[in-house]
Structures are given as structure tokens and as C-alpha cells.
Design a protein around this motif. Sequence first.
Motif, PDB file in Angstrom:
ATOM      1  N   LYS A   1     -65.548 -45.396  52.534  1.00  0.00           N
ATOM      2  CA  LYS A   1     -64.858 -44.334  53.272  1.00  0.00           C
ATOM      3  C   LYS A   1     -64.839 -44.646  54.770  1.00  0.00           C
ATOM      4  O   LYS A   1     -64.350 -45.692  55.168  1.00  0.00           O
ATOM      5  CB  LYS A   1     -65.476 -42.977  52.959  1.00  0.00           C
ATOM      6  CG  LYS A   1     -65.314 -42.611  51.478  1.00  0.00           C
ATOM      7  CD  LYS A   1     -65.719 -41.191  51.185  1.00  0.00           C
ATOM      8  CE  LYS A   1     -65.438 -40.878  49.713  1.00  0.00           C
ATOM      9  NZ  LYS A   1     -65.824 -39.507  49.361  1.00  0.00           N
TER      10      LYS A   1
ATOM     11  N   TYR B   1     -61.755 -46.295  54.263  1.00  0.00           N
ATOM     12  CA  TYR B   1     -60.634 -45.497  54.729  1.00  0.00           C
ATOM     13  C   TYR B   1     -60.329 -45.861  56.180  1.00  0.00           C
ATOM     14  O   TYR B   1     -61.245 -46.093  56.976  1.00  0.00           O
ATOM     15  CB  TYR B   1     -60.941 -44.001  54.671  1.00  0.00           C
ATOM     16  CG  TYR B   1     -60.997 -43.413  53.287  1.00  0.00           C
ATOM     17  CD1 TYR B   1     -60.415 -44.030  52.194  1.00  0.00           C
ATOM     18  CD2 TYR B   1     -61.637 -42.192  53.072  1.00  0.00           C
ATOM     19  CE1 TYR B   1     -60.475 -43.476  50.934  1.00  0.00           C
ATOM     20  CE2 TYR B   1     -61.699 -41.619  51.817  1.00  0.00           C
ATOM     21  CZ  TYR B   1     -61.115 -42.263  50.750  1.00  0.00           C
ATOM     22  OH  TYR B   1     -61.175 -41.695  49.510  1.00  0.00           O
TER      23      TYR B   1
ATOM     24  N   CYS C   1     -62.099 -27.932  55.341  1.00  0.00           N
ATOM     25  CA  CYS C   1     -61.686 -28.748  54.203  1.00  0.00           C
ATOM     26  C   CYS C   1     -62.264 -28.193  52.908  1.00  0.00           C
ATOM     27  O   CYS C   1     -63.315 -27.551  52.918  1.00  0.00           O
ATOM     28  CB  CYS C   1     -62.108 -30.209  54.383  1.00  0.00           C
ATOM     29  SG  CYS C   1     -63.886 -30.481  54.432  1.00  0.00           S
TER      30      CYS C   1
ATOM     31  N   HIS D   1     -67.167 -33.262  51.797  1.00  0.00           N
ATOM     32  CA  HIS D   1     -66.788 -32.751  53.116  1.00  0.00           C
ATOM     33  C   HIS D   1     -67.491 -33.502  54.248  1.00  0.00           C
ATOM     34  O   HIS D   1     -67.005 -33.541  55.380  1.00  0.00           O
ATOM     35  CB  HIS D   1     -67.094 -31.253  53.213  1.00  0.00           C
ATOM     36  CG  HIS D   1     -68.540 -30.914  53.073  1.00  0.00           C
ATOM     37  ND1 HIS D   1     -69.146 -30.664  51.858  1.00  0.00           N
ATOM     38  CD2 HIS D   1     -69.521 -30.808  54.003  1.00  0.00           C
ATOM     39  CE1 HIS D   1     -70.423 -30.415  52.049  1.00  0.00           C
ATOM     40  NE2 HIS D   1     -70.679 -30.486  53.328  1.00  0.00           N
TER      41      HIS D   1
ATOM     42  N   SER E   1     -67.845 -36.706  54.597  1.00  0.00           N
ATOM     43  CA  SER E   1     -67.057 -37.870  55.012  1.00  0.00           C
ATOM     44  C   SER E   1     -65.952 -37.470  55.989  1.00  0.00           C
ATOM     45  O   SER E   1     -65.637 -38.209  56.922  1.00  0.00           O
ATOM     46  CB  SER E   1     -66.457 -38.581  53.800  1.00  0.00           C
ATOM     47  OG  SER E   1     -65.471 -37.781  53.174  1.00  0.00           O
ATOM     48  N   PHE E   2     -65.370 -36.275  55.788  1.00  0.00           N
ATOM     49  CA  PHE E   2     -64.333 -35.799  56.704  1.00  0.00           C
ATOM     50  C   PHE E   2     -64.928 -35.480  58.069  1.00  0.00           C
ATOM     51  O   PHE E   2     -64.372 -35.857  59.112  1.00  0.00           O
ATOM     52  CB  PHE E   2     -63.650 -34.563  56.115  1.00  0.00           C
ATOM     53  CG  PHE E   2     -62.590 -33.967  57.005  1.00  0.00           C
ATOM     54  CD1 PHE E   2     -61.523 -34.729  57.445  1.00  0.00           C
ATOM     55  CD2 PHE E   2     -62.666 -32.641  57.410  1.00  0.00           C
ATOM     56  CE1 PHE E   2     -60.538 -34.180  58.274  1.00  0.00           C
ATOM     57  CE2 PHE E   2     -61.703 -32.084  58.228  1.00  0.00           C
ATOM     58  CZ  PHE E   2     -60.634 -32.859  58.660  1.00  0.00           C
ATOM     59  N   HIS E   3     -66.069 -34.826  58.068  1.00  0.00           N
ATOM     60  CA  HIS E   3     -66.756 -34.512  59.326  1.00  0.00           C
ATOM     61  C   HIS E   3     -67.132 -35.803  60.057  1.00  0.00           C
ATOM     62  O   HIS E   3     -66.955 -35.924  61.283  1.00  0.00           O
ATOM     63  CB  HIS E   3     -67.998 -33.673  59.045  1.00  0.00           C
ATOM     64  CG  HIS E   3     -68.596 -33.025  60.260  1.00  0.00           C
ATOM     65  ND1 HIS E   3     -69.323 -33.730  61.205  1.00  0.00           N
ATOM     66  CD2 HIS E   3     -68.575 -31.733  60.696  1.00  0.00           C
ATOM     67  CE1 HIS E   3     -69.717 -32.906  62.155  1.00  0.00           C
ATOM     68  NE2 HIS E   3     -69.277 -31.686  61.872  1.00  0.00           N
TER      69      HIS E   3
ATOM     70  N   LYS F   1     -66.422 -25.349  55.461  1.00  0.00           N
ATOM     71  CA  LYS F   1     -66.268 -26.112  54.225  1.00  0.00           C
ATOM     72  C   LYS F   1     -66.053 -25.159  53.047  1.00  0.00           C
ATOM     73  O   LYS F   1     -66.677 -24.106  52.952  1.00  0.00           O
ATOM     74  CB  LYS F   1     -67.482 -27.005  53.983  1.00  0.00           C
ATOM     75  CG  LYS F   1     -68.807 -26.284  53.888  1.00  0.00           C
ATOM     76  CD  LYS F   1     -69.957 -27.277  53.715  1.00  0.00           C
ATOM     77  CE  LYS F   1     -71.289 -26.562  53.617  1.00  0.00           C
ATOM     78  NZ  LYS F   1     -72.428 -27.482  53.468  1.00  0.00           N
TER      79      LYS F   1
ATOM     80  N   THR G   1     -57.572 -30.706  59.397  1.00  0.00           N
ATOM     81  CA  THR G   1     -57.959 -30.656  57.998  1.00  0.00           C
ATOM     82  C   THR G   1     -57.550 -31.952  57.318  1.00  0.00           C
ATOM     83  O   THR G   1     -57.026 -32.865  57.950  1.00  0.00           O
ATOM     84  CB  THR G   1     -57.328 -29.428  57.298  1.00  0.00           C
ATOM     85  OG1 THR G   1     -57.908 -29.272  56.008  1.00  0.00           O
ATOM     86  CG2 THR G   1     -55.821 -29.566  57.176  1.00  0.00           C
ATOM     87  N   THR G   2     -57.784 -32.045  56.008  1.00  0.00           N
ATOM     88  CA  THR G   2     -57.390 -33.226  55.253  1.00  0.00           C
ATOM     89  C   THR G   2     -55.963 -33.045  54.734  1.00  0.00           C
ATOM     90  O   THR G   2     -55.450 -31.920  54.660  1.00  0.00           O
ATOM     91  CB  THR G   2     -58.316 -33.459  54.050  1.00  0.00           C
ATOM     92  OG1 THR G   2     -58.091 -32.417  53.083  1.00  0.00           O
ATOM     93  CG2 THR G   2     -59.783 -33.436  54.479  1.00  0.00           C
TER      94      THR G   2
ATOM     95  N   TYR H   1     -53.166 -32.522  59.931  1.00  0.00           N
ATOM     96  CA  TYR H   1     -53.983 -33.160  58.894  1.00  0.00           C
ATOM     97  C   TYR H   1     -54.172 -34.635  59.224  1.00  0.00           C
ATOM     98  O   TYR H   1     -53.340 -35.249  59.901  1.00  0.00           O
ATOM     99  CB  TYR H   1     -53.363 -32.992  57.503  1.00  0.00           C
ATOM    100  CG  TYR H   1     -52.051 -33.716  57.292  1.00  0.00           C
ATOM    101  CD1 TYR H   1     -52.020 -35.053  56.885  1.00  0.00           C
ATOM    102  CD2 TYR H   1     -50.831 -33.052  57.454  1.00  0.00           C
ATOM    103  CE1 TYR H   1     -50.825 -35.717  56.676  1.00  0.00           C
ATOM    104  CE2 TYR H   1     -49.633 -33.712  57.248  1.00  0.00           C
ATOM    105  CZ  TYR H   1     -49.634 -35.040  56.853  1.00  0.00           C
ATOM    106  OH  TYR H   1     -48.450 -35.697  56.649  1.00  0.00           O
TER     107      TYR H   1
END
Length: 348
Positions: free
Chosen positions: A196, A215, A239, A244, A246-248, A263, A292-293, A324
Motif C-alpha cells: 500500500k 499504491y 472513509c 482505514h 492505510s488511508f490516514h 472512520k 476521502t477514498t 477523493y
Amino acid sequence: MRKLLLPFSFIFRVIVLIRNIFYKLNIIKSTKLNAAVISVGNISVGGTGKTPLVEYIAKKLLNKGKFIAIVTKGYKRIHDDIQVAEFNYKDEEHKLTSEHFGDESLNLLENLSGTSSGRGLLVVSDDKRSGAKLADRKFKPDVIIIDDAFQHRKLRRDLDIVVLNHNYKGNMLPAGNLREPVRSLKRADIIIINHKFEETIIKKVKFLNVAECKYVLDSYRDYNNNQPESAINNCTAFCGIGDHVSFHNMLEVNNIEVKHFIKYSDHYNYRAADISAIIKGFKESESDYILTTQKDFVKLKYTDYKSQDFKVINDFIENYPVYYAKIFVEFTKNENILDYRISELLNE
């Protein structure tokens, strides 16, 4: 607390092992389709990154001029009937809704539309075998890609791909996150370790065909597919995904101060009250942007216009600075293994 569930995990492990033995001995039979079948799955619950890999493989096949069908369950969608949509479908009658297709399905449809070569369609079905058989019989694609299908052994596959992250070990459900024992990885043709947005340290996987990917952030996009006019330095973020964290981490790696973070559960169905909570956090934290994603964004974008929440959700994504994160997969090790197996599958 989950340790109290270990006896149930043992029972589940025995059931899975017996089921796998029955398939291995052909006591339970798998359905063979005319099209070549690629399965992309995992052995644990939560976000390992299967769907971005499905998109990556689909683009490879489309660039080869192939006609493909992607079969996915459409998790947490409200309606359970089979839905079919061609890539590049013009949704003039508002038939593409998250209630009918689910977020990951619409995410795939958006990212794979506009491809200049090849043809493709998306089949959303609670029963993946039924969806795949429909696609095979009615549309006759060259290749069918089944999303999240490692455990779905009712379909015979020609290429079995398993995606792992650093959480691939532990106890079986419900005490842990494993859907199958780690030994089941021997059944896979290729294992892809998805790092990721971070350099994770994963104990060496004792398997011959192992590739690695990560990613990469492409850009931030809004409702009209526009990028922000100025750099994003801070945000309120939300998200509803399996991982969650990994997004943060992605936001922090890109030097964005997360002033407020909300979350939700994976494949969350947003309501007007949730939007009000996000806007409240955005205003109180004095953030400049809301991030957001893409999976969450399409969930909002394709809310059924007949829904009582549509007006609030539509006003939110059109009139607030909501963007996004558009990402793509980049291989860091042994991509040639995947290329070789796909070429072999296509008899190239």
C-alpha cells in the motif's frame, strides 16, 4: 476478548480444511467455464487491496484488445439481483446506483471506462458462480476476472492470485482475521504482497511465485473530475474501508495535516446524518478541504436520486471542497511473473 472465541475458530478451521479436501478429491466439483478465469482473492478479512489489483489486471487485458468480464459481489448493496453494465455505459437514466451495484463495482466501472482498446463489462451478483455463468453464456468474453474468489471454489479457475498484506497471519475467524489457514496459500498460482502506502516488513513468504506492489497517489479529484486549485495542506478526512489506517497514513506521507478523521465500517452506506457529522467536523476543525477514498466517493456520487438522503449527499459533494484520492498500483518486484502467467493463459 477475541481469545474467548478460539474454540469456534478451531471448529471453523476444521470445516474449511474438510471442504478443501473435498474439492481436492473432486468430491465437490467446480464448474468449468468456456472463458479463461482469473481469481483475485485473499485469505483474510479486511482491505488487502484486491479490487485495485483487479483493475490493474483488467487494464492489462484491455490493452491487449481482449473482451473481459469482471464478476463481483457488490458488498453491502441494498438490492441483491444480478446487475450488468458495459464499460463506457452512458448512465442517462440513472440506473447506476450504489444501492444496486455497490461501491467497489462502481469504482471499477469508472476507472475502466474510457479505455481505447478491448471491451469489458461488469457483472454484480451475490452468487459469483451464477454471475460468471451468465457472463460466459450470454456475452462470451475472452477472460472472466472474479473479485474476491479464493474461497469461492465452485468455479474452476485458470489463474489463482492471492493478495497479502502484513496482517496475513494469526488465528482463524472469529478469534482472528483469517478466512483460511496460511497453508492454503499453496493453492495459489501467484502471491502478491501489497505494501500500500508504506514500506511494510513482511516475513518471507515461502512460495515460488511472489510479487510485490504498492499504491501510488495519482491526484485528488472532485465531483467534476477537477483537481484542487491550490496545494492541500490540511483536511477533514473520512472513509468506510477495510483498512482505514492505510488511508490516514497516505495523507500523512503526503504532508497533509489531518485535523479531523472519521472512520466508518467497510462499504458503509452513508445517510444524511453522517454527512451532517462530516460537515460539522470540517467546520469545527477549520479545515480547508474534505478528503476521502474513491470507493467512498462513488458510494456518495451514485446514491439513488429517489433516496431521501440524495439531496443532502448531492449538495455535499457538489458544493463543499470534497475530493477523493485517485490511486494506482505500481509493482516493485517480480511484475514479470504476473505478465508471464497472463501471456501463458492467453496462449501468447
